[in-house]
Motif scaffolding. Structure first.
Motif: not given
Ligand SMILES: Nc1ncnc2c1ncn2[C@@H]1O[C@H](COP(=O)(O)OP(=O)(O)OP(=O)(O)O)[C@@H](O)[C@H]1O
Ligand SMILES: [Mg+2]
Length: 159
Positions: A1-9, A13-18
């Motif tokens: 079962x996957x762990x779901x990690x959200x990358x947010x702020x 321009x703080x590097x969420x996508x990178x």
């Protein structure tokens, strides 16, 4: 079962996508099955994966969200999951911003993304969700779907 990690702020321009991109490929290199979800209408993660014109993608996360809002049947994963060099991803486009305004008017709308990702959990070890820089209904959807959060912060040396 996957762990779901959200990358947010909430800051732009703080590097969420990178960070989403690097985390996805680092985990894939470790032999993990990874799905990256672009949950930002700017579609920067989608272009990172080499999609030149996100607006031309027939099924994006915006379409899936709209499907759920309108209680329509979900398409088969083969119709919306793309793959690049060992990492699967669900693209985004400007269409997601139309969903954002619709979501604000729906009761229980914070669980729409959860409904999309839950059936995919069994297929992956990690699902990484890249979000937009605001605390709107889309980010609340990502927070609701996630097991964990990653909050990147770039600090310049003069800050
Ligand atoms: N660790 C890092 N060190 C230095 N620069 C970085 C780092 N990570 C990302 N960047 C650069 O910072 C800029 C913003 O990065 P990114 O697009 O990932 O931010 P973001 O938080 O996703 O932005 P947005 O809020 O617009 O979605 C890009 O030019 C990227 O190349
Ligand atoms: Mg971004």
């Amino acid at each position: 079962m996957a762990r779901i990690i959200m990358c947010g702020s909430f800051k732009g321009g703080v590097g969420k996508t990178a960070s989403s991109w690097n985390l996805a490929y680092s985990l894939a290199e470790m032999g993990k099955r990874v799905l990256a979800v672009d949950f930002d209408s700017q579609a920067n993660l989608t272009t990172c994966f080499g999609v030149e014109d996100p607006a031309a993608v027939p099924v994006t996360i915006g379409h899936l969200m709209m499907n759920r809002l309108e209680d329509e049947k979900m398409p088969d994963p083969s119709e919306f999951i793309q793959s690049r060099n060992g990492v699967d991803f669900i693209p985004s486009s400007m269409m997601l911003s139309a969903v954002d305004s619709k979501l604000r008017m729906e009761m229980g709308s914070e669980k729409m993304l959860t409904g999309i990702l839950e059936p995919l959990r069994g297929l992956y070890d990690y699902i990484i969700v890249d979000t937009c820089p605001s605390l709107g209904t889309l980010t609340i959807n990502a927070l609701t779907a996630a097991d964990e959060g990653l909050l990147p912060s770039i600090r310049s040396f003069w800050q």
